[in-house]
Write a protein that holds these residues in place. Structure first.
Motif, PDB file in Angstrom:
ATOM      1  N   ILE A  37      58.703  77.131  12.016  1.00 34.00           N
ATOM      2  CA  ILE A  37      58.563  76.384  10.606  1.00 34.00           C
ATOM      3  C   ILE A  37      59.544  75.416  10.884  1.00 34.00           C
ATOM      4  O   ILE A  37      59.233  74.121  10.339  1.00 34.00           O
ATOM      5  N   GLN A  38      60.676  75.614  11.162  1.00 40.15           N
ATOM      6  CA  GLN A  38      61.881  74.451  11.307  1.00 40.15           C
ATOM      7  C   GLN A  38      61.144  73.367  12.184  1.00 40.15           C
ATOM      8  O   GLN A  38      61.379  72.135  12.048  1.00 40.15           O
ATOM      9  N   GLU A  39      60.540  73.896  13.557  1.00 44.54           N
ATOM     10  CA  GLU A  39      59.940  72.844  14.240  1.00 44.54           C
ATOM     11  C   GLU A  39      59.062  71.975  13.678  1.00 44.54           C
ATOM     12  O   GLU A  39      58.646  70.849  13.994  1.00 44.54           O
ATOM     13  N   MET A  40      58.144  72.732  12.969  1.00 40.22           N
ATOM     14  CA  MET A  40      57.083  71.962  12.196  1.00 40.22           C
ATOM     15  C   MET A  40      57.587  70.792  11.132  1.00 40.22           C
ATOM     16  O   MET A  40      57.117  69.478  11.133  1.00 40.22           O
ATOM     17  N   LEU A  41      58.685  71.549  10.515  1.00 44.43           N
ATOM     18  CA  LEU A  41      59.121  70.436   9.385  1.00 44.43           C
ATOM     19  C   LEU A  41      60.034  69.296  10.142  1.00 44.43           C
ATOM     20  O   LEU A  41      60.089  68.306   9.478  1.00 44.43           O
ATOM     21  N   ARG A  42      60.586  69.656  11.330  1.00 42.60           N
ATOM     22  CA  ARG A  42      61.057  68.345  11.922  1.00 42.60           C
ATOM     23  C   ARG A  42      60.322  67.404  12.389  1.00 42.60           C
ATOM     24  O   ARG A  42      60.391  66.289  12.636  1.00 42.60           O
ATOM     25  N   ILE A  43      58.843  67.683  12.583  1.00 46.17           N
ATOM     26  CA  ILE A  43      57.613  66.869  13.213  1.00 46.17           C
ATOM     27  C   ILE A  43      57.382  66.033  11.716  1.00 46.17           C
ATOM     28  O   ILE A  43      57.326  64.989  11.871  1.00 46.17           O
ATOM     29  N   LYS A  44      57.352  66.802  10.838  1.00 45.58           N
ATOM     30  CA  LYS A  44      56.813  65.958   9.499  1.00 45.58           C
ATOM     31  C   LYS A  44      58.077  65.257   8.794  1.00 45.58           C
ATOM     32  O   LYS A  44      57.952  64.287   8.193  1.00 45.58           O
ATOM     33  N   PHE A  45      58.970  65.843   9.003  1.00 49.92           N
ATOM     34  CA  PHE A  45      60.546  65.322   8.004  1.00 49.92           C
ATOM     35  C   PHE A  45      61.377  65.312   9.303  1.00 49.92           C
ATOM     36  O   PHE A  45      61.430  66.022   9.856  1.00 49.92           O
ATOM     37  N   ARG A  46      62.479  64.411   8.890  1.00 47.26           N
ATOM     38  CA  ARG A  46      63.531  64.294   9.913  1.00 47.26           C
ATOM     39  C   ARG A  46      64.521  65.506   9.926  1.00 47.26           C
ATOM     40  O   ARG A  46      64.924  66.238  10.908  1.00 47.26           O
ATOM     41  N   HIS A  47      64.826  65.910   8.766  1.00 47.98           N
ATOM     42  CA  HIS A  47      65.628  67.065   8.300  1.00 47.98           C
ATOM     43  C   HIS A  47      64.940  68.113   7.602  1.00 47.98           C
ATOM     44  O   HIS A  47      64.760  67.866   6.439  1.00 47.98           O
ATOM     45  N   PRO A  48      64.690  69.315   8.278  1.00 48.11           N
ATOM     46  CA  PRO A  48      63.836  70.183   7.691  1.00 48.11           C
ATOM     47  C   PRO A  48      64.638  70.678   6.202  1.00 48.11           C
ATOM     48  O   PRO A  48      63.936  71.323   5.445  1.00 48.11           O
ATOM     49  N   GLU A  49      65.959  70.729   6.225  1.00 50.94           N
ATOM     50  CA  GLU A  49      66.697  71.233   5.163  1.00 50.94           C
ATOM     51  C   GLU A  49      66.367  70.444   3.648  1.00 50.94           C
ATOM     52  O   GLU A  49      66.890  71.079   2.820  1.00 50.94           O
ATOM     53  N   ASN A  50      65.906  69.373   3.907  1.00 55.97           N
ATOM     54  CA  ASN A  50      65.611  68.478   2.783  1.00 55.97           C
ATOM     55  C   ASN A  50      64.437  68.859   2.122  1.00 55.97           C
ATOM     56  O   ASN A  50      64.183  68.431   0.881  1.00 55.97           O
ATOM     57  N   PHE A  51      63.359  69.788   2.766  1.00 60.23           N
ATOM     58  CA  PHE A  51      62.346  70.214   2.041  1.00 60.23           C
ATOM     59  C   PHE A  51      62.524  71.301   0.902  1.00 60.23           C
ATOM     60  O   PHE A  51      62.733  72.235   1.334  1.00 60.23           O
ATOM     61  N   MET A  52      61.946  70.944   0.077  1.00 63.64           N
ATOM     62  CA  MET A  52      62.148  71.932  -1.370  1.00 63.64           C
ATOM     63  C   MET A  52      60.784  72.370  -1.699  1.00 63.64           C
ATOM     64  O   MET A  52      60.001  71.257  -2.301  1.00 63.64           O
ATOM     65  N   PRO A  53      60.154  73.496  -1.589  1.00 67.13           N
ATOM     66  CA  PRO A  53      59.024  73.848  -1.898  1.00 67.13           C
ATOM     67  C   PRO A  53      58.890  73.861  -3.454  1.00 67.13           C
ATOM     68  O   PRO A  53      59.635  73.959  -4.183  1.00 67.13           O
ATOM     69  N   THR A  54      57.465  73.669  -3.918  1.00 69.10           N
ATOM     70  CA  THR A  54      57.210  73.685  -5.374  1.00 69.10           C
ATOM     71  C   THR A  54      56.223  74.766  -5.454  1.00 69.10           C
ATOM     72  O   THR A  54      55.472  75.419  -4.519  1.00 69.10           O
ATOM     73  N   ARG A  55      55.906  75.147  -6.856  1.00 71.06           N
ATOM     74  CA  ARG A  55      54.947  76.079  -7.067  1.00 71.06           C
ATOM     75  C   ARG A  55      53.512  75.630  -6.421  1.00 71.06           C
ATOM     76  O   ARG A  55      52.702  76.680  -5.974  1.00 71.06           O
ATOM     77  N   THR A  56      53.314  74.395  -6.505  1.00 70.80           N
ATOM     78  CA  THR A  56      51.963  73.861  -5.946  1.00 70.80           C
ATOM     79  C   THR A  56      52.085  74.216  -4.279  1.00 70.80           C
ATOM     80  O   THR A  56      50.850  74.744  -3.953  1.00 70.80           O
ATOM     81  N   PHE A  57      52.885  74.031  -4.032  1.00 72.54           N
ATOM     82  CA  PHE A  57      53.181  74.276  -2.411  1.00 72.54           C
ATOM     83  C   PHE A  57      52.840  75.662  -2.167  1.00 72.54           C
ATOM     84  O   PHE A  57      51.865  76.013  -1.193  1.00 72.54           O
ATOM     85  N   TYR A  58      53.553  76.670  -2.800  1.00 74.57           N
ATOM     86  CA  TYR A  58      53.324  78.011  -2.612  1.00 74.57           C
ATOM     87  C   TYR A  58      51.799  78.432  -2.900  1.00 74.57           C
ATOM     88  O   TYR A  58      51.176  79.324  -1.981  1.00 74.57           O
TER      89      TYR A  58
END
Length: 112
Positions: A37-58
């Motif tokens: 997951i961290q590796e995938m988020l690094r592909i999409k975003f530079r810093h995975p810790e900045n991604f905050m999921p929403t209800r829509t995401f879930y």
């Protein structure tokens, strides 16, 4: 140190320590060897810790909040169905997702 030991050292309550660790995404007890997951988020975003999921995401990926954070923090492994759903949600191509899953011997040797 345990949260109880940190709380005594810092003069804060154990709950305050746990909440701080949760807010800052500090992982305790990671069990997976490679966090896909961290590796995938690094592909999409530079810093995975900045991604905050929403209800829509879930709802769209079909993963509940507890499962997401267990996978995100590396406490549990991701299954193939979840990996495909997340790569589709983030717009990561199958080629990029496949490359993220591949083990690179040269990168691992450089980290040692």
């Amino acid at each position: 140190m345990t949260p109880e030991q940190m709380s005594k050292s810092l003069g804060r309550s154990p709950l305050a320590i746990q909440l701080y660790m949760h807010r800052k995404h500090i992982v305790v007890g990671q069990t997976v060897k490679r966090n896909l997951i961290q590796e995938m988020l690094r592909i999409k975003f530079r810093h995975p810790e900045n991604f905050m999921p929403t209800r829509t995401f879930y709802r769209e990926v079909g993963i509940n909040q507890m499962r997401w954070w267990d996978i995100f923090h590396g406490r549990k492994n991701i299954n193939q169905q979840e990996y495909i759903a997340l790569s589709n949600y983030f717009g990561v191509t199958m080629q990029e997702a496949f490359e993220a899953r591949q083990l690179c011997i040269f990168e691992e040797e450089n980290n040692d």
